[in-house]
Structures are given as structure tokens and as C-alpha cells.
Write an enzyme that holds these catalytic residues in place. Structure first.
Site: not given
Ligand code: UT7
Length: 329
Positions: A112, A252, A282
Site C-alpha cells: 500500500c 491511503h 482499498n
Molecule cells: O492496507 C492494509 C490492508 N489491511 C488493512 O488495512 C486492514 C485493517 N483492519 C481493518 O480494516 C479491520 O480490522 C477489519 C475491517 C479487517 C475488521 O474490522 P474490526 O472492526 O477490526 O473487526 P474485528 O476483526 O474486531 O471483528 C469483529 C467481528 C468478529 O466477530 P466476533 O468474533 O466478534 O463474533 C468478526 O468475525 O466482526 C466479524 N467480522 C465480520 N462480520 C461481518 C469480520 N469480518 C466480517 C464481515 N462481515 N465481513
């Protein structure tokens, strides 16, 4: 001598993948994706379309806007982690597609941060005095390395390309300063494990789904906020600028919540921040030049404005670049 940006352009593939399309593919919802990431839709290449094709569209627009021939280009640099193939380079394929017969070029891998690293490299080539026209692009076909069964990654990414033409500056505007970093200690948090020399493609790597991006989202999230905010405030301090001196901050586009936290830390107002993640998602190397092109199209930058670009990505790689905006098409 200073380098300046004299033209900017972007390309987004026609096909659009919406959150409701993704609802039919994985266990997710439009509400979850929009509230947790700020993304509504992403563009996806058509069958057979690759990174070099998107870049070629960008290059053609830049040449037309600037009114120059491809023969005048000296160098082509492409920041990408999804080259058409491992070799030859995407830069070589573009060079051939646009008949830039006097240019040499190369791909640069910094995920990125690819566009920022490429911009720094290109601007130093111009500053050397040896090269007058350097085409710098950031582009990725993320759909080629995304697991559309993994809801934690497939919702985040899209395809797209953007680029700029770099030339010697005739005044005191242009690319003023930069702070760029790499910390390989962050390598495991965001990677595509197979397909390189460590795990060459095999039935086993395919069966284990190792040709897709994996990430520890929360760790990347925290590091991205810190990385982009700290690099930007240090860069402003070094250049004796205040946050209110910045006309536009172009970060970004990985997650709107990352951008919001980062701008809150820096004390920027919403008017000072470029956000287009809602319709682009992204695009890795593509996010910053695409956002820059949209900022120019919507008149959010004028000659003389201070603009800051900031990125964070796999590696880890990150940094910030300060520009005094010049006449640019
Ligand atoms: O350019 C660099 C590339 N990568 C990034 O920038 C990634 C940076 N990270 C993020 O953007 C966020 O961490 C994510 C979008 C990947 C995840 O969001 P979050 O608010 O950090 O969610 P989390 O990982 O804390 O997960 C919360 C819940 C989980 O369920 P439980 O364990 O609380 O039951 C996940 O399984 O949300 C669930 N979850 C989803 N639910 C519905 C994760 N992905 C999804 C989804 N739809 N797509």
C-alpha cells in the site's frame, strides 16, 4: 533542483462489486461493511484485464493531458504487488503498450506504500538532472489475490490504478520533503504466503489457499493509524508547517475508521481530508494516485496549496510526502 507533478490520472475498471453482491458470496452485510470500513462498492477488472492494462489507460490519459508523446518519457515506475506476471515487469509491458521506446522502467514492491515509494524514487531521478519525464504509477488488481470465501479480506479490496508525470520544477513548488519507513518485523501481519521462492506454486499451496492475502486486521489497523499520523506530524514539524497550513491530506484508503482516527490524532478538519474509499475500497498501490486524481477533478487542490500524502501497508512499509501543488493538468 526540485521535482513537480505536471499531470495526474486514474483508471477504475467498469465492473462494480457492491456490498449486496458480497452478501450473496460470504456471511456479511451491507450494514456491517459500511459501518466498519466505510466501503459501499469496489471496481473489479473484467476477464483478461490485468494491472498493465489499467496502467496503460492511466499513461495514455497523462500523455494526452500533458500533450506529449510517449517517446518523450525517460522512465516508468510502477508500484504494485499484483504485476501481470513475475517477469517481465509490468513497467516493461506498459512501455511496450504505449510505445515509450526511449524509456526504461521497473516495478517496485511496497504494497500500500508502493505509490509513495515510487514517487520518492521517481522524484530523485528527476532531481539528479539526468531524467526530465518520469511516469510514476500505483496500481493493483487485488481481485487476483483475494479469497472471495474470506469475509475478513474480500470486503476490503478493489482494483484500480493511478499515476502522475514528474518533471523538473521551474519554481519553488513541487515535492518538498518525505519520510519513508520499513519495518520487516511487521511482515507476518499482512502477507500472501505462496507464489514466491519460499513457497513456489504447487497443488499443495493451492489446496491450502496460500495464494491469497491473509492479515491480522486489528493489528494492521492500529499500526496504520500510528504510522500515518506519526510520519505526517514529524514531516510537518521538520518543515515548520502547522496542521492548518495543509490544504488537503490524502491518506491511503484502507478503512474509513483508520482515516478518521488518523485525522483526529493530527487535528485535521474533515474539509482537509480526501476520502473516496466508499466507491473505490482499498486498491493497495492505487489508492493515493486515484484519490489525488479525484481531488484535482473536484477542484479540492489549487496551485500553491500544501498537500500531504500518507500511506501504510504490508512490510510493514509507511510514510508521508509533502507537496506544494504546482500547475497540473
Ligand atoms: O492496507 C492494509 C490492508 N489491511 C488493512 O488495512 C486492514 C485493517 N483492519 C481493518 O480494516 C479491520 O480490522 C477489519 C475491517 C479487517 C475488521 O474490522 P474490526 O472492526 O477490526 O473487526 P474485528 O476483526 O474486531 O471483528 C469483529 C467481528 C468478529 O466477530 P466476533 O468474533 O466478534 O463474533 C468478526 O468475525 O466482526 C466479524 N467480522 C465480520 N462480520 C461481518 C469480520 N469480518 C466480517 C464481515 N462481515 N465481513
Amino acid at each position: 533542483m526540485r521535482t513537480t507533478i505536471t499531470a495526474v490520472a486514474k483508471y477504475l475498471p467498469e465492473r462494480v462489486l457492491t456490498n449486496s453482491d458480497l452478501e450473496k458470496m460470504v456471511n456479511t452485510s451491507d450494514e456491517w461493511i459500511l459501518s466498519r470500513t466505510g466501503i459501499s462498492e469496489r471496481h473489479i477488472v473484467s476477464d483478461g484485464e490485468a494491472t498493465s492494462d489499467m496502467c496503460t489507460r492511466v499513461a495514455e490519459q497523462i500523455l494526452e493531458k500533458r500533450g506529449i508523446s510517449s517517446k518523450e518519457l525517460d522512465v516508468i515506475i510502477v508500484g504494485t504487488v499484483t504485476p501481470d506476471m513475475l517477469l517481465p515487469s509490468t513497467a516493461a509491458l506498459i512501455q511496450n503498450q504505449i510505445s515509450a521506446t526511449n524509456a526504461w522502467g521497473f516495478d517496485l514492491s511496497a504494497a500500500c506504500s508502493g505509490f509513495l515509494f515510487a514517487l520518492e524514487s521517481g522524484s530523485k531521478l528527476v532531481e539528479s538532472g539526468k531524467y526530465q519525464k518520469v511516469l510514476v504509477m500505483g496500481a493493483d488488481t487485488m481481485s487476483s489475490i483475494i479469497d472471495y470465501e474470506d469475509r475478513e479480506t474480500c470486503i476490503l479490496f478493489g482494483d484500480g490504478a493511478g499515476g502522475v508525470l514528474l518533471e523538473p520544477s521551474s519554481n519553488d513548488s513541487g515535492i518538498l520533503d518525505s519520510l519513508l519507513y520499513t519495518d520487516g518485523g511487521g511482515g507476518n501481519f499482512l502477507k500472501m504466503p505462496a507464489g514466491g521462492s519460499q513457497h513456489p506454486a504447487s497443488h499443495d499451496t493451492v489446496n491450502k489457499r496460500l495464494h491469497y492475502i491473509t492479515q491480522e486486521g486489528r493489528e494492521v489497523f492500529r499500526s496504520a493509524i500510528r504510522g500515518m499520523a506519526d510520519a505526517t506530524s514529524e514531516l510537518l514539524k521538520l518543515n515548520k508547517l502547522r496542521i492548518e497550513d495543509i490544504r488537503l491530506f490524502i491518506p491511503h484508503q484502507a478503512n474509513k475508521r483508520i482515516i478518521d482516527s488518523c485525522t483526529e490524532r493530527l487535528g485535521l478538519t474533515p474539509e482537509q481530508v480526501m476520502i473516496n474509499i466508499e466507491h473505490c475500497a482499498n486498491t493497495t498501490g492505487g489508492t493515493i494516485p486515484i484519490a489525488l486524481a479525484e481531488a484535482v477533478e473536484t477542484n479540492r487542490i489549487s496551485t500553491g496549496d500544501y498537500v500531504v500524502l500518507a500511506a501504510f501497508g504490508a512490510g510493514y512499509t509507511w510514510g508521508s510526502i509533502l507537496i506544494r501543488w504546482d500547475n497540473c493538468t
